[in-house]
Write an enzyme that holds these catalytic residues in place. Structure first.
Site, PDB file in Angstrom:
ATOM      1  N   LYS A  73      -2.138  -1.462  -3.879  1.00  0.00           N
ATOM      2  CA  LYS A  73      -3.031  -0.324  -3.435  1.00  0.00           C
ATOM      3  C   LYS A  73      -2.394   1.059  -3.691  1.00  0.00           C
ATOM      4  CE  LYS A  73      -6.388   1.824  -0.859  1.00  0.00           C
ATOM      5  NZ  LYS A  73      -6.719   1.849   1.177  1.00  0.00           N
ATOM      6  N   LYS A 122       0.529  -1.228   0.147  1.00  0.00           N
ATOM      7  CA  LYS A 122       0.011   0.023   0.026  1.00  0.00           C
ATOM      8  C   LYS A 122       1.038   1.159  -0.188  1.00  0.00           C
ATOM      9  CE  LYS A 122      -3.258   2.363   2.337  1.00  0.00           C
ATOM     10  NZ  LYS A 122      -4.356   2.674   4.141  1.00  0.00           N
TER      11      LYS A 122
HETATM   12  C1  PBG Z   1      -6.808   3.027   5.921  1.00  0.00           C
HETATM   13  C2  PBG Z   1      -7.381   3.413   4.805  1.00  0.00           C
HETATM   14  C3  PBG Z   1      -7.777   3.817   3.168  1.00  0.00           C
HETATM   15  C4  PBG Z   1      -7.509   3.203   2.059  1.00  0.00           C
HETATM   16  C5  PBG Z   1      -8.577   2.084   2.635  1.00  0.00           C
HETATM   17  N1  PBG Z   1      -8.391   1.856   3.750  1.00  0.00           N
HETATM   18  C6  PBG Z   1      -6.942   6.329   3.465  1.00  0.00           C
HETATM   19  C7  PBG Z   1      -5.366   5.943   3.714  1.00  0.00           C
HETATM   20  O1  PBG Z   1      -4.486   4.966   4.487  1.00  0.00           O
HETATM   21  O2  PBG Z   1      -5.470   7.347   4.588  1.00  0.00           O
HETATM   22  C8  PBG Z   1      -7.660   4.028   0.651  1.00  0.00           C
HETATM   23  C9  PBG Z   1      -9.459   3.736   0.431  1.00  0.00           C
HETATM   24  C10 PBG Z   1      -9.388   4.981  -1.108  1.00  0.00           C
HETATM   25  O3  PBG Z   1      -9.015   6.074  -1.625  1.00  0.00           O
HETATM   26  O4  PBG Z   1     -10.749   4.178  -1.311  1.00  0.00           O
HETATM   27  N2  PBG Z   1      -6.407   2.287   6.587  1.00  0.00           N
END
Ligand code: PBG
Length: 343
Positions: free
Chosen positions: A266, A206
């Site tokens: 992601k 991520k």
């Molecule tokens: C937080 C989380 C995020 C997303 C999914 N889980 C945001 C972040 O890491 O700040 C983002 C999903 C999206 O942008 O559609 N743990």
């Protein structure tokens, strides 16, 4: 092989790739990548308010009430979607620096899980494991007085959160926090409590992406100031540098060894090479998340008449599949299912 050259006589060009593109039937026969509704996961937002609230930064998406959520899931299911990812928009007054609401058995997510399972136990429900929706400081872990996002202390909270979700009926827990060692710790906590059937989908690679903005607006979960301590303004000490791909393989390998059942990359669209590299380095199923910013870019361009929504959505999702994703989280899931099934 020598390249055939075109001369004035057609017989001098025996190799013509266009023959395989001549009709829809032959195009379908030679198609290398299939996209279908059963590959899609629909992320949904739930809140404790008493009305469904449109999310400004994500046109067409809502913060649903529990009842609204069940209705939307039913509608999506009728279009061919039966896998869902749940995210809570938690009331501000329940957010604290220790994020203890994340493992409240009577909290929004456990309550919603029970209601969903009563309604339809066959849907696959994926719940997010990370502290940010519950943390008044907006980080996925706990922030120390000197402004560091603590790893091992955060992992303890994540284990409690995962267990609480498993107890309420989650099928798949999905740690999205990027703390080190959390997959192994969550697996051990689940197994020690009789939840060996609950799967772990790890947000393994991520990235610290600018494309999560609309999601953070939806949950009011962005890192924020606190007069008592220096809160990091971004998530770069735990989420990955967008410049890296070898590091993604390292993260995937560790999560696989720690017991992940599915690994995720992601965001998706700007990281297709990472999806491909991950696909080639693991035998685990690979998921990709077409995130809120990717959704918002497509949606707003379509609203302004710059792009054709159906064509662009199906093209981007096909690209993510072609890169190597087995399954895709996308806010377009029900709409895409509708198009794919010709409805
Ligand atoms: C937080 C989380 C995020 C997303 C999914 N889980 C945001 C972040 O890491 O700040 C983002 C999903 C999206 O942008 O559609 N743990």
């Amino acid at each position: 092989m020598t390249a055939p050259s075109y001369q004035d006589d057609a017989t001098s060009l025996p190799i013509r790739p266009r023959r395989n593109r001549r009709t829809p039937v032959i195009r379908a026969l030679v198609r290398e990548t299939d996209l279908s509704a059963h590959r899609l996961i629909y992320p949904l937002f739930v809140h404790a308010g008493n009305a469904n609230e449109p999310i400004d930064a994500m046109p067409g998406q809502m913060r649903w009430t529990q009842e609204g959520l069940l209705g939307e899931m039913q509608r999506a299911a009728e279009l061919g979607i039966d896998a869902f990812a749940l995210f809570p928009a938690v009331n501000g007054e329940l957010k604290t620096p220790q994020a203890t609401e994340a493992w409240n058995p009577k909290g929004l997510i456990p309550q919603t899980l029970r209601a969903i399972k009563r309604h339809n136990a066959d849907w696959l429900i994926i719940t997010d494991v990370a502290l940010d929706p519950y943390n008044s400081e907006g980080h996925d872990g706990i922030v120390s007085p000197d402004g560091r996002v603590l790893n091992d202390e955060s992992v303890q909270g994540l284990c409690k959160q995962a267990l609480c979700q498993a107890e309420a009926g989650s099928d798949v827990v999905a740690p999205s926090d990027m703390m080190d060692g959390r997959v192994g710790a969550i697996r051990a906590a689940l197994d020690a409590n009789g939840h060996e059937e609950v799967a772990i989908l790890s947000y393994a690679a991520k990235y610290a992406s600018a494309l999560y903005g609309p999601f953070r607006a939806a949950l009011d979960s962005a890192p924020r100031r606190n007069s008592d301590k220096p809160i990091p303004a971004d998530k770069k000490t735990y989420q990955m540098d967008p410049a890296n791909v070898r590091e993604a393989i390292r993260e995937i390998t560790l999560d696989e060894l720690e017991g992940a059942d599915i690994v995720m990359v992601k965001p998706a669209g700007a990281y297709l090479d990472v999806i491909r590299a991950v696909r080639e380095s693991t035998t685990l199923p690979v998921a990709a998340y077409q995130v809120s910013g990717e959704y918002a870019m497509i949606k707003t361009a379509c609203e302004r008449g710059c792009l054709d929504e159906q064509a662009v959505v199906l093209e981007t999702l096909t690209g993510i599949r072609r890169a190597g994703a087995d399954m895709i989280f996308t806010y377009f899931a029900p709409r895409a299912a509708q198009w794919l099934n010709g409805r």
